[in-house]
Design a protein around this motif. Sequence first.
Motif, PDB file in Angstrom:
ATOM      1  N   GLY A   1       0.852  -1.181   0.055  1.00  0.00           N
ATOM      2  CA  GLY A   1      -0.024   0.003  -0.080  1.00  0.00           C
ATOM      3  C   GLY A   1       0.863   1.269  -0.065  1.00  0.00           C
ATOM      4  O   GLY A   1       1.455   1.439   0.977  1.00  0.00           O
ATOM      5  N   ASP A   2       0.737   1.733  -1.370  1.00  0.00           N
ATOM      6  CA  ASP A   2       1.598   3.249  -1.283  1.00  0.00           C
ATOM      7  C   ASP A   2       0.584   4.460  -0.769  1.00  0.00           C
ATOM      8  O   ASP A   2      -0.548   4.311  -0.735  1.00  0.00           O
ATOM      9  N   ILE A   3       1.347   5.440  -0.618  1.00  0.00           N
ATOM     10  CA  ILE A   3       0.524   6.695  -0.156  1.00  0.00           C
ATOM     11  C   ILE A   3       1.048   7.887  -1.015  1.00  0.00           C
ATOM     12  O   ILE A   3       2.266   7.985  -1.338  1.00  0.00           O
ATOM     13  N   THR A   4       0.139   8.530  -1.802  1.00  0.00           N
ATOM     14  CA  THR A   4       0.371   9.785  -2.758  1.00  0.00           C
ATOM     15  C   THR A   4      -0.668  10.620  -2.440  1.00  0.00           C
ATOM     16  O   THR A   4      -1.733  10.489  -2.667  1.00  0.00           O
ATOM     17  N   LEU A   5      -0.068  11.847  -2.062  1.00  0.00           N
ATOM     18  CA  LEU A   5      -0.779  12.986  -1.619  1.00  0.00           C
ATOM     19  C   LEU A   5      -0.322  14.147  -2.612  1.00  0.00           C
ATOM     20  O   LEU A   5       0.962  14.320  -2.767  1.00  0.00           O
ATOM     21  N   THR A   6      -1.205  14.931  -3.347  1.00  0.00           N
ATOM     22  CA  THR A   6      -0.893  15.843  -4.420  1.00  0.00           C
ATOM     23  C   THR A   6      -1.679  17.218  -3.949  1.00  0.00           C
ATOM     24  O   THR A   6      -3.086  17.291  -4.233  1.00  0.00           O
ATOM     25  N   GLY A   7      -1.154  18.213  -3.843  1.00  0.00           N
ATOM     26  CA  GLY A   7      -1.858  19.523  -3.167  1.00  0.00           C
ATOM     27  C   GLY A   7      -1.545  20.662  -4.097  1.00  0.00           C
ATOM     28  O   GLY A   7      -0.330  20.878  -4.357  1.00  0.00           O
ATOM     29  N   THR A   8      -2.313  21.088  -4.794  1.00  0.00           N
ATOM     30  CA  THR A   8      -2.033  22.224  -5.888  1.00  0.00           C
ATOM     31  C   THR A   8      -2.956  23.410  -5.628  1.00  0.00           C
ATOM     32  O   THR A   8      -4.157  23.346  -5.460  1.00  0.00           O
ATOM     33  N   SER A   9      -2.387  24.594  -5.448  1.00  0.00           N
ATOM     34  CA  SER A   9      -3.222  25.821  -5.242  1.00  0.00           C
ATOM     35  C   SER A   9      -2.778  27.062  -5.864  1.00  0.00           C
ATOM     36  O   SER A   9      -1.488  27.471  -5.611  1.00  0.00           O
ATOM     37  N   THR A  10      -3.708  27.956  -6.207  1.00  0.00           N
ATOM     38  CA  THR A  10      -3.158  29.334  -6.564  1.00  0.00           C
ATOM     39  C   THR A  10      -3.882  30.380  -5.678  1.00  0.00           C
ATOM     40  O   THR A  10      -3.465  31.390  -5.962  1.00  0.00           O
ATOM     41  N   THR A  11      -4.180  29.827  -4.554  1.00  0.00           N
ATOM     42  CA  THR A  11      -4.854  30.646  -3.581  1.00  0.00           C
ATOM     43  C   THR A  11      -4.121  30.791  -1.935  1.00  0.00           C
ATOM     44  O   THR A  11      -4.432  31.618  -1.495  1.00  0.00           O
ATOM     45  N   ALA A  12      -3.466  29.740  -1.805  1.00  0.00           N
ATOM     46  CA  ALA A  12      -2.801  29.117  -0.475  1.00  0.00           C
ATOM     47  C   ALA A  12      -1.718  28.305  -0.823  1.00  0.00           C
ATOM     48  O   ALA A  12      -1.495  28.189  -1.843  1.00  0.00           O
ATOM     49  N   GLY A  13      -1.428  27.643   0.549  1.00  0.00           N
ATOM     50  CA  GLY A  13      -0.397  26.603   0.067  1.00  0.00           C
ATOM     51  C   GLY A  13      -0.668  25.398  -0.444  1.00  0.00           C
ATOM     52  O   GLY A  13      -2.048  25.114  -0.618  1.00  0.00           O
ATOM     53  N   GLY A  14       0.285  24.602  -0.945  1.00  0.00           N
ATOM     54  CA  GLY A  14      -0.161  23.426  -1.644  1.00  0.00           C
ATOM     55  C   GLY A  14      -0.540  22.186  -0.826  1.00  0.00           C
ATOM     56  O   GLY A  14      -1.649  21.857  -0.715  1.00  0.00           O
ATOM     57  N   LEU A  15       0.524  21.801   0.084  1.00  0.00           N
ATOM     58  CA  LEU A  15       0.214  20.534   0.802  1.00  0.00           C
ATOM     59  C   LEU A  15       0.749  20.852   2.198  1.00  0.00           C
ATOM     60  O   LEU A  15       1.820  21.606   2.426  1.00  0.00           O
ATOM     61  N   VAL A  16      -0.306  20.663   3.045  1.00  0.00           N
ATOM     62  CA  VAL A  16       0.254  20.988   4.736  1.00  0.00           C
ATOM     63  C   VAL A  16       0.066  19.538   5.384  1.00  0.00           C
ATOM     64  O   VAL A  16      -0.926  18.969   5.254  1.00  0.00           O
ATOM     65  N   VAL A  17       1.278  19.069   5.933  1.00  0.00           N
ATOM     66  CA  VAL A  17       1.365  17.794   6.606  1.00  0.00           C
ATOM     67  C   VAL A  17       1.117  18.259   7.962  1.00  0.00           C
ATOM     68  O   VAL A  17       2.093  18.424   8.670  1.00  0.00           O
TER      69      VAL A  17
ATOM     70  N   THR B   1       2.330  22.198  -4.641  1.00  0.00           N
ATOM     71  CA  THR B   1       2.642  23.301  -5.503  1.00  0.00           C
ATOM     72  C   THR B   1       1.777  24.396  -5.222  1.00  0.00           C
ATOM     73  O   THR B   1       0.418  24.401  -5.046  1.00  0.00           O
ATOM     74  N   SER B   2       2.441  25.642  -5.268  1.00  0.00           N
ATOM     75  CA  SER B   2       1.366  26.899  -4.909  1.00  0.00           C
ATOM     76  C   SER B   2       2.415  27.921  -5.656  1.00  0.00           C
ATOM     77  O   SER B   2       3.447  28.271  -5.681  1.00  0.00           O
ATOM     78  N   SER B   3       1.223  29.047  -6.133  1.00  0.00           N
ATOM     79  CA  SER B   3       1.834  30.163  -6.619  1.00  0.00           C
ATOM     80  C   SER B   3       1.904  31.260  -5.796  1.00  0.00           C
ATOM     81  O   SER B   3       2.354  32.288  -6.090  1.00  0.00           O
ATOM     82  N   VAL B   4       1.256  31.038  -4.512  1.00  0.00           N
ATOM     83  CA  VAL B   4       1.153  32.395  -3.501  1.00  0.00           C
ATOM     84  C   VAL B   4       1.810  32.166  -2.100  1.00  0.00           C
ATOM     85  O   VAL B   4       1.901  33.039  -1.340  1.00  0.00           O
ATOM     86  N   ASN B   5       2.109  30.664  -1.897  1.00  0.00           N
ATOM     87  CA  ASN B   5       2.594  30.338  -0.652  1.00  0.00           C
ATOM     88  C   ASN B   5       3.551  29.123  -0.759  1.00  0.00           C
ATOM     89  O   ASN B   5       3.963  28.956  -1.657  1.00  0.00           O
ATOM     90  N   ASN B   6       3.560  28.932   0.666  1.00  0.00           N
ATOM     91  CA  ASN B   6       4.684  27.490   0.464  1.00  0.00           C
ATOM     92  C   ASN B   6       4.093  26.295  -0.311  1.00  0.00           C
ATOM     93  O   ASN B   6       2.958  26.140  -0.262  1.00  0.00           O
ATOM     94  N   GLY B   7       4.896  25.611  -1.009  1.00  0.00           N
ATOM     95  CA  GLY B   7       4.667  24.515  -1.824  1.00  0.00           C
ATOM     96  C   GLY B   7       4.159  23.267  -0.976  1.00  0.00           C
ATOM     97  O   GLY B   7       3.149  22.708  -1.056  1.00  0.00           O
ATOM     98  N   MET B   8       5.022  22.862   0.106  1.00  0.00           N
ATOM     99  CA  MET B   8       4.680  22.001   0.992  1.00  0.00           C
ATOM    100  C   MET B   8       5.240  22.204   2.549  1.00  0.00           C
ATOM    101  O   MET B   8       6.168  23.111   2.614  1.00  0.00           O
ATOM    102  N   VAL B   9       4.470  22.100   3.574  1.00  0.00           N
ATOM    103  CA  VAL B   9       4.817  22.508   4.666  1.00  0.00           C
ATOM    104  C   VAL B   9       4.794  21.103   5.644  1.00  0.00           C
ATOM    105  O   VAL B   9       3.578  20.626   5.513  1.00  0.00           O
TER     106      VAL B   9
END
Length: 411
Positions: free
Chosen positions: A101-117, A133-141
């Motif tokens: 069992g793999d885990i794949t999480l992808t967050g993309t945003s143009t208004t906030a951060g991409g992925l927050v763990v 991925t983010s155009s305005v904030n952290n890509g990943m936190v």
Amino acid sequence: NNATLSTAGSISQSAGSVTAAYLFMTATSGSIGTSVNRINSNVSNLALTSAGNQFVTETDAVTLAARTTGTGSVNVETTNGTLTVSTVSSISGVQTTGTAGDITLTGTSTTAGGLVVNQAVTANAGNITLSGTSSVNNGMVIESGINITSTTGDVSLTGTTSATSTSLIGPLAGISFRNLSNPVGTVSGRNITMNASATGTTGNALGYWGRDGEIVASEQLNLTSSSIGNNALYSVGGVFSSGTGMTINGTSQAANSAIALVNGVTLNNGISGGISITGTASSDQAAILFGNAGTNTITNSGSDGVKLTALKGSIVLNSGTNTITNNGSGEVVLRAMPSLDTTTGADHEGAIDGTRLTITQTGSGGVQLLTSGKGDISAPKMVLNGGNVVIAAGTAVAQGDGSGGQVKTVA
């Protein structure tokens, strides 16, 4: 409003999207969606439990908690919104508990951060792939004290920001691993790969920013980072550990050091391979910087030695306490190269400043300190049990030219 979908079999969707504040989906013996027919949702909170696979695409921002009880994988993505791993109802974090069992999480945003763990991500017997991925904030936190653990598999972290802001509170980065209190968080797996980038043409975003976290690979550790407006990789304290080899690469186009490891950073490699750090800086900035307060240590027990290379810029270890210890048969090499600025035509000298560095070589590989242009060498303290010492400044300059760097001793 809440929506609950529960079955002993599988959950599938033929058309449309599920809309709710909270969506709870449980497939006791089956799967939730498929790789070719994903569940489409428009919810604020998402809780998933199944024996088999989970495939969900969320329209905007969502808080996720998921667990598989069999051999299923978790694959969740957002189209345009922050993906936050947290606690929803009785489920905390994302976990695959079976023999696969793999885990794949992808967050993309143009208004906030991409992925927050914000809660643990754990794969018992699979790989973990996290992307933000983010155009305005952290890509990943990766928040303070949070663990990302693949017990027997690999871990891949990819974070990208194209933000141009300079007004956000705290460092802005492609990947931010910010441990602001104890206990610190750990990213652990067999092979760990990180790619962190800040591509905004203005602003001050870093590629990777970390504080006191631990990244521990039982085999290979490969970190690549870049930034247009700031440091490519900046770690305040923290541990980077590998079993069979470590590679760190950083490229900065700003008036900042490309790779900065400060305030008590520890790098450690095990019984095979070596440690290679390569920095490319803008103009005469430090390509590789160790220092500030605390003790920064590099320890290698593998056969490939320790190599610090400045492709553009200098190697600077002139503050704090810095140590390189090589217990394997390989060599310790610090090399700084000159470069020609293609825009201004300026000739940038690559220097080595080891005034606050101690190198201990217990193997037979010896030590080399090399600059190939105008860069000077300020020699470190060296303790050798075997091998030769080579200190050479201006190795690429013709004999008698007079423009090569100088070798300086520490008083």
